[in-house]
Design an enzyme around this catalytic site. Structure first.
Site, short mmCIF file in Angstrom:
data_model
loop_
_atom_site.label_atom_id
_atom_site.label_comp_id
_atom_site.label_asym_id
_atom_site.label_seq_id
_atom_site.Cartn_x
_atom_site.Cartn_y
_atom_site.Cartn_z
N LYS A 296 0.97 -1.14 0.02
CA LYS A 296 -0.03 -0.15 -0.29
C LYS A 296 0.69 1.41 0.14
O LYS A 296 2.24 0.76 0.63
CB LYS A 296 -1.08 -0.04 1.23
CG LYS A 296 -1.92 0.82 1.19
CD LYS A 296 -2.89 0.48 2.23
CE LYS A 296 -4.22 2.00 1.58
NZ LYS A 296 -5.43 1.37 2.89
N GLU A 384 -17.86 -6.64 10.42
CA GLU A 384 -19.27 -5.98 11.13
C GLU A 384 -20.52 -6.38 12.05
O GLU A 384 -20.24 -6.16 13.13
CB GLU A 384 -19.95 -4.61 10.44
CG GLU A 384 -19.12 -2.85 9.87
CD GLU A 384 -18.45 -3.83 8.87
OE1 GLU A 384 -17.68 -2.81 7.88
OE2 GLU A 384 -18.49 -4.74 8.29
N ARG A 412 -24.83 -3.25 7.60
CA ARG A 412 -24.62 -4.58 7.33
C ARG A 412 -24.55 -5.20 8.59
O ARG A 412 -24.73 -7.03 8.39
CB ARG A 412 -22.93 -4.80 6.84
CG ARG A 412 -22.68 -3.29 5.01
CD ARG A 412 -21.69 -4.10 4.70
NE ARG A 412 -20.38 -3.92 5.75
CZ ARG A 412 -19.09 -4.43 4.96
NH1 ARG A 412 -19.12 -4.63 3.62
NH2 ARG A 412 -18.44 -3.27 5.84
#
Length: 633
Positions: A296, A384, A412
């Site tokens: 990243k 979640e 979610r």
């Protein structure tokens, strides 16, 4: 003017190849040896643009080579590339006809912050949230096979999204449905913060015997060319391959255990090698997974050194990497930071308190407690639903979890909130950060639906603080004994009080407060939008009440308002249908009050697009001027 023209020309000369690419068809005209230069220019362009127009930097830098290779090998847009965690897709946007518009990214009326089929035919699916790429791409692959279309479909999943349960549901189905899906695992060991959990450890340790990997790759090409990787024969060969692999490498690959052919891991920053691999895999039959190791922030040293900060760094000097951050100590503290410091303060007093977050410890400031009490804070990854049920399990046996989830992502976990917490009346404190309009991240991230979605659920207490003092008091109240499931929702970013510290005092559940006397019109608000409502009430002579709780409602205030006012204006930073305005309307009707009620909030029948918070509040009619107009009608 001449100087500016010369600077512009010099900038264009630096990006000579990129200037010749308007669409992927142009990219495919280049020689493969030119692709490393395209990648370098694309990376420079992303850095340059985001230095003045902030956005998600590090994730897109990490997939530059993969983005170029995909559009070079596949016939997009007819072939489908389904991105996961859409903040990876800036390079994709630039290569697919939006380079000239990229300077408008995330601005009101500009291009969208995440891929959207409404914006471009190259954007195959919505992907503001994580872990949906495999399921969506599998649907497209099955549709192609069912309709006899030879279209290729690729799912690109990464940035921690493989920890999401939906990803595994998609993998499970992909292993048993007829399809030719290619799943690319962009493994950078990151979401926003460092990835956590068993999948992270598994991917870090996953390796293949290099000799075996090369041998199997060549064998797969040879067998495919002779039609021996079809249907039942293919499955038998895969099982044989898996058995040989396990014997040679002394490990079982979870993907191959699901009969999904696994290739890798490979270097995700070698664009020419990626093109070679993708070309060889393009026409292979059956589901397959290509595992890439990427970094990243790759190619920009400041982002490589501190990937969490450079996930979305704000404005910066592209040459030096100096971030142009406004650290004015006189400005109010951010709501999330007040949450973080207060949570630690409460945890120091109450040994039963624990913290839970799905991959957002820095964003929600739970990293403050995590640093001080690592054994009492849990980053569960992008999961979640698990965060909620995990919290419910701890609450069932006596702990008091503070489960912090961004409001839009909590959607979610809706079933888990109902079935695994509310149904049992468990003492979980839900702190929904980024509630209401969040600004430039747009419709996938606005916390628009929490109030309306949660209000019908039994056993929930639902609250929203108007300021930082109220946040601290509500957090203190929520952890007191016998409170049951307790929701506190608050907005993104800065609060309103420079001196945010205050004594931790209990707030009686279901009570609001009158903040301004007035005649004729009563303004009822909930949450931080009450600051705009109060300004409007003071300017127009209206009465102003901070309701503080959506559930239970303060019936004393409602009786008072029903008896003394002919008009009510409700204000909320959430959808009007089902929220505070609906609750007040229902209550007044049930109790026989004939009061005219004007409801202000987010629209019911369309999603709010991206722009600054102030721009969007004005557009939807919950800024100070709009509230004043509603009062004075």
């Amino acid at each position: 003017m001449i100087f500016l023209y010369l600077c512009t020309q010099m900038e264009k000369q630096k990006l000579g190849l990129l200037n010749s690419i308007d669409y992927p068809a142009d990219l495919r005209q280049l020689a493969i040896d030119q692709l490393p230069e395209v990648c370098e220019e694309l990376r420079q362009d992303i850095v340059k643009e985001l230095s003045v127009n902030p956005g998600h930097l590090a994730s897109s830098l990490g997939v530059v080579e993969l983005t170029v290779a995909l559009h070079y090998v596949y016939d997009t847009p007819d072939d489908r590339i389904v991105w996961d965690v859409g903040h990876q897709a800036y390079g994709h946007k630039i290569l697919t006809g939006r380079r000239e518009q990229f300077s408008t990214n995330r601005k009101l009326g500009g291009i969208r912050p995440f891929p959207s089929p409404e914006e471009s035919e190259y954007d195959t699916f919505a992907c503001g949230h994580a872990s949906n790429s495999i399921s969506a791409a599998l649907g497209m692959a099955v549709a192609a096979k069912t309709t006899g279309n030879d279209r290729k479909v690729v799912a690109v999943i990464g940035d921690g999204a493989m920890s999401g349960g939906l990803a595994f549901e998609g993998l499970n189905n992909a292993s048993s449905s007829p399809n030719d899906l290619l799943i690319i695992l962009n493994d950078n060991n990151m979401s926003i913060d460092r990835s956590v959990g068993g999948m992270k450890q598994y991917l870090l340790g996953l390796s293949t015997n290099e000799t075996y990997n090369a041998m199997r790759f060549k064998a797969a090409r040879w067998l495919h060319g002779r039609g021996m990787l079809e249907d039942d024969r293919r499955k038998g060969l895969i099982r044989l391959s898996n058995a040989l692999k396990s014997a040679i490498s002394h490990q079982q690959n979870v993907f191959e255990g699901m009969n999904i052919r696994y290739f890798g891991p490979f270097d995700g920053h070698n664009v020419k090698e990626l093109v070679r691999i993708l070309r060889q895999m393009k026409n292979m039959k059956g589901p397959k997974l290509l595992h890439l190791h990427t970094q990243k922030g790759h190619g920009y040293a400041p982002a490589e050194r501190d990937v969490t900060t450079w996930h979305a760094p704000g404005k910066f000097n592209p040459d030096t990497g100096e971030r142009l951050v406004d650290n004015d100590p006189s400005q109010p503290q951010k709501f999330q930071d007040v949450f973080g410091y207060t949570l630690l303060e409460l945890a120091e007093q109450n040994p039963l308190i624990v913290g839970v977050t799905p991959a957002m410890p820095t964003g929600c400031s739970m990293n403050i407690m995590m640093k001080a009490m690592p054994d009492r804070t849990f980053d569960v990854g992008i999961a979640e639903g698990h965060a909620v049920t995990f919290s419910g399990g701890m609450a069932k046996d006596g702990l008091i979890p503070f489960c912090n989830i961004y409001s839009a992502f909590a959607q979610r976990a809706y079933d888990h909130i109902i079935h695994d917490v509310a149904l049992l009346g468990l003492h979980v404190v839900f702190c929904f950060d980024r509630a209401g309009i969040v600004g430039e991240d747009g419709p996938t991230h606005h916390g628009a639906f929490d109030l309306a979605a949660l209000r019908p659920i039994p056993n929930l207490t639902i609250s929203a603080p108007m300021d930082e003092h109220e946040l601290r008091r509500l957090m203190y109240t929520a952890q007191l004994p016998d409170k049951g499931p307790f929701v506190i929702r608050y907005p993104r970013g800065g609060g309103v009080l420079k001196d945010w510290r205050c004594p931790l005092e209990e707030v009686k559940v279901g009570t609001g407060r009158k903040l301004h006397d007035g005649n004729d019109v009563a303004v009822l608000s909930i949450g931080a939008i009450g600051n705009e409502a109060l300004q409007a009430a003071e300017a127009t002579g209206a009465a102003m009440y901070d309701m503080r709780f959506l559930k239970p409602l303060d019936e004393d205030i409602l009786h008072e308002v029903g008896q003394h006012f002919q008009r009510i204006v409700t204000v909320e930073n959430g959808v009007k249908n089902g929220g505070l305005g609906s609750a007040v309307l229902e209550w007044m009707n049930d109790h026989g009050y004939q009061v005219h009620i004007t409801r202000l909030g987010l629209p019911d029948d369309h999603f709010v697009e991206h722009g600054t918070v102030s721009e969007l509040q004005r557009i939807v009619g919950i800024d100070v001027e709009s509230i004043k107009k509603a009062i004075l009608i």
